[in-house]
Design a protein around this motif. Sequence first.
Motif, mmCIF file in Angstrom:
data_model
loop_
_atom_site.group_PDB
_atom_site.id
_atom_site.type_symbol
_atom_site.label_atom_id
_atom_site.label_comp_id
_atom_site.label_asym_id
_atom_site.label_seq_id
_atom_site.Cartn_x
_atom_site.Cartn_y
_atom_site.Cartn_z
ATOM 1 N N VAL A 1 -2.829 16.280 1.396
ATOM 2 C CA VAL A 1 -3.248 16.712 2.728
ATOM 3 C C VAL A 1 -4.094 15.599 3.319
ATOM 4 N N GLU A 2 -3.824 15.246 4.595
ATOM 5 C CA GLU A 2 -4.528 14.119 5.179
ATOM 6 C C GLU A 2 -4.615 14.231 6.688
ATOM 7 N N LEU A 3 -5.593 13.541 7.245
ATOM 8 C CA LEU A 3 -5.678 13.301 8.689
ATOM 9 C C LEU A 3 -4.935 12.001 8.954
ATOM 10 N N ALA A 4 -4.045 12.011 9.946
ATOM 11 C CA ALA A 4 -3.248 10.820 10.220
ATOM 12 C C ALA A 4 -3.023 10.648 11.705
ATOM 13 N N VAL A 5 -2.774 9.397 12.099
ATOM 14 C CA VAL A 5 -2.331 9.103 13.462
ATOM 15 C C VAL A 5 -0.821 9.241 13.491
ATOM 16 N N ARG A 6 -0.335 10.113 14.337
ATOM 17 C CA ARG A 6 1.115 10.242 14.534
ATOM 18 C C ARG A 6 1.479 9.407 15.764
ATOM 19 N N HIS A 7 2.195 8.329 15.533
ATOM 20 C CA HIS A 7 2.473 7.363 16.595
ATOM 21 C C HIS A 7 3.620 7.817 17.493
ATOM 22 N N ALA A 8 3.501 7.455 18.762
ATOM 23 C CA ALA A 8 4.555 7.784 19.720
ATOM 24 C C ALA A 8 5.757 6.876 19.558
ATOM 25 N N ALA A 9 5.529 5.631 19.137
ATOM 26 C CA ALA A 9 6.615 4.661 19.027
ATOM 27 C C ALA A 9 7.602 5.074 17.944
ATOM 28 N N GLU A 10 8.886 4.955 18.261
ATOM 29 C CA GLU A 10 9.929 5.276 17.297
ATOM 30 C C GLU A 10 9.872 4.309 16.114
ATOM 31 N N ASP A 11 10.310 4.795 14.971
ATOM 32 C CA ASP A 11 10.363 3.985 13.747
ATOM 33 C C ASP A 11 8.993 3.478 13.317
ATOM 34 N N THR A 12 7.927 4.151 13.771
ATOM 35 C CA THR A 12 6.582 3.777 13.343
ATOM 36 C C THR A 12 6.020 4.908 12.506
ATOM 37 N N ALA A 13 5.718 4.618 11.252
ATOM 38 C CA ALA A 13 5.231 5.643 10.337
ATOM 39 C C ALA A 13 3.829 6.088 10.709
ATOM 40 N N ASP A 14 3.458 7.318 10.298
ATOM 41 C CA ASP A 14 2.095 7.795 10.487
ATOM 42 C C ASP A 14 1.108 6.839 9.812
ATOM 43 N N THR A 15 -0.067 6.717 10.425
ATOM 44 C CA THR A 15 -1.140 5.927 9.822
ATOM 45 C C THR A 15 -2.198 6.867 9.269
ATOM 46 N N PRO A 16 -2.321 6.979 7.942
ATOM 47 C CA PRO A 16 -3.331 7.881 7.378
ATOM 48 C C PRO A 16 -4.742 7.368 7.624
ATOM 49 N N LEU A 17 -5.651 8.293 7.974
ATOM 50 C CA LEU A 17 -7.042 7.939 8.234
ATOM 51 C C LEU A 17 -7.990 8.523 7.195
ATOM 52 N N LEU A 18 -7.672 9.703 6.662
ATOM 53 C CA LEU A 18 -8.565 10.371 5.725
ATOM 54 C C LEU A 18 -7.752 11.285 4.826
ATOM 55 N N VAL A 19 -7.936 11.172 3.542
ATOM 56 C CA VAL A 19 -7.229 12.015 2.578
ATOM 57 C C VAL A 19 -8.127 13.182 2.186
ATOM 58 N N LEU A 20 -7.663 14.400 2.455
ATOM 59 C CA LEU A 20 -8.410 15.591 2.067
ATOM 60 C C LEU A 20 -8.021 16.038 0.662
ATOM 61 N N SER A 21 -6.756 15.855 0.323
ATOM 62 C CA SER A 21 -6.253 16.211 -0.996
ATOM 63 C C SER A 21 -5.277 15.123 -1.425
ATOM 64 N N GLU A 22 -5.502 14.548 -2.599
ATOM 65 C CA GLU A 22 -4.804 13.331 -3.003
ATOM 66 C C GLU A 22 -3.292 13.462 -3.168
ATOM 67 N N GLY A 23 -2.823 14.536 -3.781
ATOM 68 C CA GLY A 23 -1.427 14.536 -4.200
ATOM 69 C C GLY A 23 -1.263 13.536 -5.337
ATOM 70 N N ARG A 24 -0.021 13.194 -5.652
ATOM 71 C CA ARG A 24 0.212 12.201 -6.701
ATOM 72 C C ARG A 24 1.018 11.040 -6.130
ATOM 73 N N PRO A 25 0.462 9.815 -6.123
ATOM 74 C CA PRO A 25 1.200 8.683 -5.551
ATOM 75 C C PRO A 25 2.344 8.232 -6.454
ATOM 76 N N GLY A 26 3.402 7.733 -5.819
ATOM 77 C CA GLY A 26 4.483 7.092 -6.554
ATOM 78 C C GLY A 26 4.242 5.588 -6.582
ATOM 79 N N ARG A 27 4.897 4.896 -7.470
ATOM 80 C CA ARG A 27 4.716 3.450 -7.618
ATOM 81 C C ARG A 27 5.950 2.737 -7.068
ATOM 82 N N LEU A 28 5.717 1.777 -6.176
ATOM 83 C CA LEU A 28 6.818 1.053 -5.539
ATOM 84 C C LEU A 28 6.621 -0.451 -5.727
ATOM 85 N N ARG A 29 7.567 -1.073 -6.410
ATOM 86 C CA ARG A 29 7.515 -2.521 -6.579
ATOM 87 C C ARG A 29 8.168 -3.187 -5.371
ATOM 88 N N THR A 30 7.501 -4.185 -4.816
ATOM 89 C CA THR A 30 8.038 -4.943 -3.683
ATOM 90 C C THR A 30 8.332 -6.379 -4.118
#
Length: 542
Positions: free
Chosen positions: A214-243
């Motif tokens: 659960v998080e507070l995020a900026v939901r952008h108007a621009a298409e193909d632009t992902a939300d920008t998280p600002l504050l995490v209220l509940s962590e969840g479990r992150p996945g690992r991504l190799r780039t």
Amino acid sequence: MSRGVKLGVIGGVFAVMVGGCGYGVYNIASALTEGTRASSPAAPERRTGPPDADEVAETSRKFLTAWAEGDAPTAASYTTDMGAAGDLLASYAGEAGITARITPGTPAGTTVPFSVRATVSHDGKSKALAYRGELRVVRGAEDGRALVDWSPSVVHPELRDGDTLVTGESAAPRIEAVDRDGTVLTRKEYPSLGPVLDTLRERYGEKTGGTPGVELAVRHAAEDTADTPLLVLSEGRPGRLRTTLSAPVQAAAERAVQRFGESSVVAVKPSTGEVLAVANNRADGFDAAFQGKVAPGSTMKIVTAAMLIDNGVTSMNGPAPCPAEAVWQGQTFHNLRGMEPNESATLANTFLRSCNTGFIKLVDEEPLTDASLAREAEDRFGLGKDWRTGIVSADGTVPVAGGPDRAAGAIGQGQVQMNPLNMASVTATAITGAFRQPHLVPDGLDDRPRATAQGLPPGTAAQLKEMMRLTATQGTAQRAMAGLGGDIGAKTGSAEVDGQSVANSWFTGFRNDVAAAAMTEGGGHGGDAAGPIVADVLRAGG
């Protein structure tokens, strides 16, 4: 005497106080003089000029007080755009679940800084949020009132037009992105990667084994632009991504773009197409490194030279005269100021000096047509072939062009549009002979196909690489590339843009198995701004 609510300021923090208070009443008798009724008071004169200190203080106080109380309509009434302000301020307390205490700072002219200490709440979970902002008070255009100059960034510095704040279950699980060697990549350490990490999370969060929080995020108007998280209220479990990114090269890119405003750079590994770094330093936050679409100037001469060689027009050591000017279908083209003409120049000499007229004089030679440059760009360099890099990107535009645009395209002007990603890839193709579509994440994460192209004949690639070597050691790129060891090469460029008094600076180069390209808006000659950026990146990764 009626009872009501009175707004007050306690310790500089806007708060609400309920209690009894007397309100002034207009005394009709005061409008009478010696038994004669006064005429109706004249409408106040419309004020002009910048708001004075009292107006700035009063307007900012009223706006911030109403905002802190959650009274969106009243707060919006003190802004230059009641509709947009009302909607965003309503969502602040509504969808975003934010309650705030706002402390104004000391005004500086018409600008008022303030700090926000807030609580974000959702479904029984709460967390503190603190940030700083500022507003500016201006004179209203219609009635001369002092008003807050509305911008979404007044509410939060991350907000842009059309953006909203939302609190709830995240759209995708968080990811722990790591570089090619396993180093964790964070937006705090690598600020340019913020939008990249957001997009990777949105696209691949569910494919990496994570669970949403659960998080507070900026939901952008621009298409193909992902939300920008600002504050995490509940962590969840992150996945690992190799780039494919390289932390040391990315760090160098982050530092390099800070040398000049409005700059972007990309580095790739020519032998694989892997993106090693992407960085931007732009006031608008736009990812011009991957998504830009602007004229690349003389860096495009790499593609043009390949076209001339592949079509048998000339060769590296063949003729490419460099006159003072060249006329193409009624339009006159010139070289950089101070460049000496050379009627006996070879293509290598014309390339390393970046002579415009030498290229333009050759674009009408047989068998070249209006489509030749476009075919070379697509078939050999893979430009315009729908690249799937792992994030949003533009893959270059080299359209079929006739008339003056045919000549302009040969020197990277006209209708040709590129970004640093495209030009880094062009350099990678030029020095290896093979087009390997740039990419940020492994193919196995999804079924996206990579773009393919023929690449270059070995003889063409060898000549291009040697001409870039000469440019780096004897030509226009010499100063920027000075001090770099190993196998190096480069091409400079400057692109004129309508409405700009100073050209955009472009530079692309290679060192061993690293190719990089940079662009600085209004940076002038390619070696002046973009060149040092590329050199810094190559120094870290070559």
